[in-house]
Design an enzyme around this catalytic site. Structure first.
Site, PDB file in Angstrom:
ATOM      1  CB  ALA A   1      -0.928  -0.061   1.402  1.00 26.73           C
ATOM      2  CG  ASP A   2       3.007   4.879  -1.358  1.00 23.56           C
ATOM      3  OD1 ASP A   2       3.869   4.379  -0.749  1.00 23.56           O
ATOM      4  OD2 ASP A   2       2.956   6.040  -1.968  1.00 23.56           O
ATOM      5  CB  THR A   3      -0.679   7.595   1.540  1.00 18.55           C
ATOM      6  OG1 THR A   3      -1.202   6.465   2.399  1.00 18.55           O
ATOM      7  CG2 THR A   3      -1.652   8.709   1.573  1.00 18.55           C
TER       8      THR A   3
END
Length: 70
Positions: A36-38
């Site tokens: 995941a990444d933001t």
């Protein structure tokens, strides 16, 4: 063809998440790995990682100001 900053941000998120998951999956080949990444977008600009503590402070002040307008 115009591409929105949100579309670019989503593509960056997907690529970074895949790279992170791939790196971990190499270490644990029999495991299920989720990456995941933001990405933060403010007023049409993608905010990256701060360069240093002063830049982090600047970014937080910018985010705070932006939130006050919402």
């Amino acid at each position: 063809m115009d591409i929105s900053v949100e579309t670019v941000a989503a593509a960056v998120q997907a690529r970074l998440a895949a790279e992170k998951a791939g790196a971990v999956a190499e270490l644990y080949p029999n495991a299920f790995v989720l990456g995941a990444d933001t990405t933060v977008v403010v007023d049409g600009q993608i905010m990256g990682k701060p360069a240093d503590p002063a830049d982090a402070r600047r970014m937080l002040i910018e985010l705070e100001a932006w939130l006050r307008t919402k």
